[in-house]
Design a protein around this motif. Sequence first.
Motif, PDB file in Angstrom:
ATOM      1  N   ASN A 136     -16.677   7.239 -13.667  1.00  0.00           N
ATOM      2  CA  ASN A 136     -16.029   6.711 -11.850  1.00  0.00           C
ATOM      3  C   ASN A 136     -14.626   6.926 -11.699  1.00  0.00           C
ATOM      4  O   ASN A 136     -14.597   7.639 -10.972  1.00  0.00           O
ATOM      5  CB  ASN A 136     -16.627   5.257 -12.017  1.00  0.00           C
ATOM      6  CG  ASN A 136     -15.475   4.576 -13.293  1.00  0.00           C
ATOM      7  OD1 ASN A 136     -15.551   4.609 -14.944  1.00  0.00           O
ATOM      8  ND2 ASN A 136     -14.974   2.886 -11.934  1.00  0.00           N
ATOM      9  N   ILE A 160      -1.529  10.254 -10.755  1.00  0.00           N
ATOM     10  CA  ILE A 160      -0.804  11.673  -9.527  1.00  0.00           C
ATOM     11  C   ILE A 160       0.589  11.312 -10.511  1.00  0.00           C
ATOM     12  O   ILE A 160       0.872  12.655 -10.188  1.00  0.00           O
ATOM     13  CB  ILE A 160      -0.503  10.355  -8.006  1.00  0.00           C
ATOM     14  CG1 ILE A 160      -1.791  10.566  -8.186  1.00  0.00           C
ATOM     15  CG2 ILE A 160       0.486  10.873  -7.829  1.00  0.00           C
ATOM     16  CD1 ILE A 160      -1.954   9.561  -6.238  1.00  0.00           C
ATOM     17  N   ARG A 161       1.836   9.928 -11.091  1.00  0.00           N
ATOM     18  CA  ARG A 161       2.920  10.895 -11.514  1.00  0.00           C
ATOM     19  C   ARG A 161       2.934  11.303 -12.756  1.00  0.00           C
ATOM     20  O   ARG A 161       3.835  11.928 -12.940  1.00  0.00           O
ATOM     21  CB  ARG A 161       3.399   8.860 -12.001  1.00  0.00           C
ATOM     22  CG  ARG A 161       3.843   7.869 -10.939  1.00  0.00           C
ATOM     23  CD  ARG A 161       4.352   6.935 -11.059  1.00  0.00           C
ATOM     24  NE  ARG A 161       5.359   7.215 -12.258  1.00  0.00           N
ATOM     25  CZ  ARG A 161       5.554   5.704 -12.214  1.00  0.00           C
ATOM     26  NH1 ARG A 161       6.145   4.971 -11.135  1.00  0.00           N
ATOM     27  NH2 ARG A 161       7.035   6.151 -12.998  1.00  0.00           N
ATOM     28  N   LEU A 175      -7.111   7.864   0.466  1.00  0.00           N
ATOM     29  CA  LEU A 175      -6.336   7.460  -1.681  1.00  0.00           C
ATOM     30  C   LEU A 175      -6.906   6.550  -1.853  1.00  0.00           C
ATOM     31  O   LEU A 175      -6.353   6.050  -3.262  1.00  0.00           O
ATOM     32  CB  LEU A 175      -4.949   8.447  -1.477  1.00  0.00           C
ATOM     33  CG  LEU A 175      -4.736   8.133  -2.723  1.00  0.00           C
ATOM     34  CD1 LEU A 175      -5.207   9.669  -3.960  1.00  0.00           C
ATOM     35  CD2 LEU A 175      -2.731   8.810  -2.327  1.00  0.00           C
ATOM     36  N   ALA A 176      -7.239   5.114  -0.598  1.00  0.00           N
ATOM     37  CA  ALA A 176      -6.987   4.060  -1.384  1.00  0.00           C
ATOM     38  C   ALA A 176      -8.012   3.391  -2.743  1.00  0.00           C
ATOM     39  O   ALA A 176      -7.381   2.670  -2.934  1.00  0.00           O
ATOM     40  CB  ALA A 176      -6.809   3.168   0.098  1.00  0.00           C
ATOM     41  N   PRO A 177      -9.211   3.482  -2.199  1.00  0.00           N
ATOM     42  CA  PRO A 177      -9.932   3.949  -3.457  1.00  0.00           C
ATOM     43  C   PRO A 177      -9.316   3.780  -5.165  1.00  0.00           C
ATOM     44  O   PRO A 177      -9.501   3.037  -5.970  1.00  0.00           O
ATOM     45  CB  PRO A 177     -11.119   3.919  -3.249  1.00  0.00           C
ATOM     46  CG  PRO A 177     -10.993   3.690  -1.939  1.00  0.00           C
ATOM     47  CD  PRO A 177      -9.819   4.351  -1.681  1.00  0.00           C
ATOM     48  N   ALA A 191      -1.859   5.599  -9.126  1.00  0.00           N
ATOM     49  CA  ALA A 191      -0.804   6.200  -9.217  1.00  0.00           C
ATOM     50  C   ALA A 191      -0.167   7.083 -10.785  1.00  0.00           C
ATOM     51  O   ALA A 191       0.828   7.661 -10.609  1.00  0.00           O
ATOM     52  CB  ALA A 191      -0.109   5.400  -8.793  1.00  0.00           C
ATOM     53  N   LEU A 208      -6.511   4.679  -5.851  1.00  0.00           N
ATOM     54  CA  LEU A 208      -5.130   4.058  -5.552  1.00  0.00           C
ATOM     55  C   LEU A 208      -5.359   2.626  -6.586  1.00  0.00           C
ATOM     56  O   LEU A 208      -4.594   1.903  -7.000  1.00  0.00           O
ATOM     57  CB  LEU A 208      -4.256   3.963  -4.092  1.00  0.00           C
ATOM     58  CG  LEU A 208      -3.584   5.767  -4.340  1.00  0.00           C
ATOM     59  CD1 LEU A 208      -2.594   4.643  -2.882  1.00  0.00           C
ATOM     60  CD2 LEU A 208      -1.943   5.497  -6.225  1.00  0.00           C
ATOM     61  N   LYS A 209      -5.878   2.069  -6.150  1.00  0.00           N
ATOM     62  CA  LYS A 209      -7.041   0.380  -6.326  1.00  0.00           C
ATOM     63  C   LYS A 209      -6.911   0.587  -7.585  1.00  0.00           C
ATOM     64  O   LYS A 209      -7.520   0.034  -8.855  1.00  0.00           O
ATOM     65  CB  LYS A 209      -7.696  -0.327  -5.233  1.00  0.00           C
ATOM     66  CG  LYS A 209      -6.803  -0.821  -3.769  1.00  0.00           C
ATOM     67  CD  LYS A 209      -8.036  -1.688  -3.602  1.00  0.00           C
ATOM     68  CE  LYS A 209      -8.759  -0.781  -2.817  1.00  0.00           C
ATOM     69  NZ  LYS A 209      -9.362  -2.031  -1.708  1.00  0.00           N
ATOM     70  N   MET A 210      -7.483   1.575  -7.808  1.00  0.00           N
ATOM     71  CA  MET A 210      -7.980   1.718  -9.726  1.00  0.00           C
ATOM     72  C   MET A 210      -6.744   2.429 -10.622  1.00  0.00           C
ATOM     73  O   MET A 210      -7.187   2.472 -11.686  1.00  0.00           O
ATOM     74  CB  MET A 210      -8.746   2.334  -9.632  1.00  0.00           C
ATOM     75  CG  MET A 210     -11.003   2.482  -9.142  1.00  0.00           C
ATOM     76  SD  MET A 210     -11.922   4.269  -9.007  1.00  0.00           S
ATOM     77  CE  MET A 210     -12.103   3.900 -10.926  1.00  0.00           C
ATOM     78  N   GLY A 211      -5.936   1.822 -10.678  1.00  0.00           N
ATOM     79  CA  GLY A 211      -4.435   2.744 -10.907  1.00  0.00           C
ATOM     80  C   GLY A 211      -4.263   3.951 -11.125  1.00  0.00           C
ATOM     81  O   GLY A 211      -3.475   4.380 -11.740  1.00  0.00           O
ATOM     82  N   VAL A 271       1.022  11.351   0.231  1.00  0.00           N
ATOM     83  CA  VAL A 271       0.677  11.622  -1.051  1.00  0.00           C
ATOM     84  C   VAL A 271      -0.335  12.517  -1.477  1.00  0.00           C
ATOM     85  O   VAL A 271      -0.159  13.399  -3.349  1.00  0.00           O
ATOM     86  CB  VAL A 271       0.664  10.019  -1.568  1.00  0.00           C
ATOM     87  CG1 VAL A 271       0.245  10.065  -3.213  1.00  0.00           C
ATOM     88  CG2 VAL A 271       1.707   9.139  -1.282  1.00  0.00           C
ATOM     89  N   TRP A 276       4.789   1.889  -9.067  1.00  0.00           N
ATOM     90  CA  TRP A 276       3.994   1.773 -10.493  1.00  0.00           C
ATOM     91  C   TRP A 276       4.626   1.434 -11.994  1.00  0.00           C
ATOM     92  O   TRP A 276       5.255   2.269 -12.342  1.00  0.00           O
ATOM     93  CB  TRP A 276       3.157   3.434  -9.901  1.00  0.00           C
ATOM     94  CG  TRP A 276       1.610   2.413 -11.107  1.00  0.00           C
ATOM     95  CD1 TRP A 276       1.755   2.343 -12.613  1.00  0.00           C
ATOM     96  CD2 TRP A 276       1.072   1.059 -10.449  1.00  0.00           C
ATOM     97  NE1 TRP A 276       0.178   1.923 -12.745  1.00  0.00           N
ATOM     98  CE2 TRP A 276      -0.337   1.743 -11.339  1.00  0.00           C
ATOM     99  CE3 TRP A 276       0.401   0.662  -9.565  1.00  0.00           C
ATOM    100  CZ2 TRP A 276      -1.581   1.202 -11.261  1.00  0.00           C
ATOM    101  CZ3 TRP A 276      -0.791   0.773  -8.838  1.00  0.00           C
ATOM    102  CH2 TRP A 276      -1.219  -0.095 -10.349  1.00  0.00           C
ATOM    103  N   TYR A 281     -11.438  -1.778 -10.838  1.00  0.00           N
ATOM    104  CA  TYR A 281      -9.327  -1.906 -10.339  1.00  0.00           C
ATOM    105  C   TYR A 281      -8.505  -2.311 -10.316  1.00  0.00           C
ATOM    106  O   TYR A 281      -8.246  -4.219 -12.085  1.00  0.00           O
ATOM    107  CB  TYR A 281      -9.319  -3.032  -9.176  1.00  0.00           C
ATOM    108  CG  TYR A 281     -10.416  -2.612  -7.687  1.00  0.00           C
ATOM    109  CD1 TYR A 281     -10.252  -1.636  -7.287  1.00  0.00           C
ATOM    110  CD2 TYR A 281     -11.754  -2.615  -8.021  1.00  0.00           C
ATOM    111  CE1 TYR A 281     -10.142  -0.213  -5.851  1.00  0.00           C
ATOM    112  CE2 TYR A 281     -12.498  -1.112  -6.879  1.00  0.00           C
ATOM    113  CZ  TYR A 281     -12.078  -0.677  -6.045  1.00  0.00           C
ATOM    114  OH  TYR A 281     -12.650  -0.168  -5.637  1.00  0.00           O
ATOM    115  N   ALA A 282      -7.067  -1.755 -11.055  1.00  0.00           N
ATOM    116  CA  ALA A 282      -6.144  -2.422 -11.406  1.00  0.00           C
ATOM    117  C   ALA A 282      -5.398  -3.805 -11.180  1.00  0.00           C
ATOM    118  O   ALA A 282      -6.002  -4.034  -9.900  1.00  0.00           O
ATOM    119  CB  ALA A 282      -4.936  -1.113 -11.232  1.00  0.00           C
TER     120      ALA A 282
END
Lengths: 206, 274
Positions: free
Chosen positions: A68, A94-95, A82-84, A91, A86-89, A106, B243, B266-267
């Motif tokens: 998923n 991406i980094r 991008l929000a969902p 970041a 980003l909410k799953m971590g 972003v 982050w 979710y994180a």
Amino acid sequence: MNEQLAFVGDVHGNLDALQGILAALAELGDPHAIFLGDYLNKGPHPAAVLEVLLARQRSGEVTLLAGNHETALLAALDTGDLAPFLKMGGATTIRSYLRRQVRPDVLGDFRAQLPLEHVDALRAMPMVWESEDLVAQHAPLGITTSKFRISAHVPVGILPRITANSAQLDTGSGSQDQIGRLTALLLPSRDFVQVDASGEQVPQTS
Amino acid sequence: MRLGAGNSAPRLEQMTSLELIRALTALDIPDSILDDLPAVPETVSAMVVYGSRSRGDAVEGSDLDLLALVPTHQPTISAGAVSLSFYTPAQMDTGVGTLFGAHLKRDGKVLFDHDGRLTAALGRMGQVDTTRLFRRALAMSQLFTTPERDLPKYQWGLLRQARYLLRSSLYAQAIALGAPCFSVREIAVRHNDADLARLLASRQEGEAALEDYSDCLSRLHDLLGEFPANRYGSLEAALVNEWGSGSDLLSMAFMALGSSGAGSDYAEVEKILL
């Protein structure tokens, strides 16, 4: 089918654990390994994890199913939302591709740094792997089947949950607390091997 | 009424749920709200109710705010009018000197506490450090300075966060003036400003109104001063670049993404305890 197979649970950006499990499988004669998805997010090295796995996929050593977290990345690219992810971590993913500070746009910045080869590979990942007597996919199957079912996605603690009909392999790799393990289930023996967050093989007795 | 249905120790879980329901019934929490109660995980060792439902000034539609003490982090459960958040002992201790801690200590009613740790943690909360609160709120307000990128996507979440900072800053102001108060209705009366209670209410009907957002920011600006510029240029960039830092700015940006679709995938980031 007599050939040995390995099924590997969620990696989640932990490169050390991935390399540890690949080394452990090499010692067992390098069985073909089916990875059950969730290569991205959580741990710090999703880009490198995917790079290693895609190289092995090209040489036919591994099969990569989608989890998923991969689906969420593709949804972000397709919808521009991008929000969902980003909410799953997201970041950490991406980094790991940028390896520098991200710019204000972003998604635009990420798209520009994400190799097309990785995107294509993510899009081509199947959801299910099936043989005559086995069925494997990322999230546990809700359906009844006489086949042996193998899944990940749902954390089951540090040991896999193996029953007569099924195996669940998300043993917490990439988790923040560093106590998670990465698990490979071996078939037909139904033995398993594990490595800890640093990639060290965990003795079977613990 | 839903009770715990965990597969490892359902009895313990059910006992805790029954204990909880008995304690809440004694506080006259309506059945319509008790019906929304989520199952209580068996790792919960103590719970406290806070907010209007514990103070006794709840009105129809007021939420039931519950806090549970647990050994490891887990995400908040929102079910109907019930919000159940989970804190580890270490997270509780970050509440020392904050409004959150003072609020819990003053208004919270402990529903059960199996080992006395929650009661002890509440005892340690101490006085609110209002200088620190204003400094943190000002640092977080940089998230409101890149509206051209963020408002089209995150208006709802930004309004919610602006409202939270304004509410916290008004409470801190009341404390700094020597007259503590933890009720938005009371704050509105003191400011002789009926619209303030509506603006600050945590549950809002309908769409996020741009006028409400501007109103919150202008009031916040009056309290805190000039907002520092978001050095990352957007909410999403602040979130990605911060982050793992555990900063207030990261938590603020994460919260502003909104809670839709929240689930086990979710994180989690550190909670903002102002």
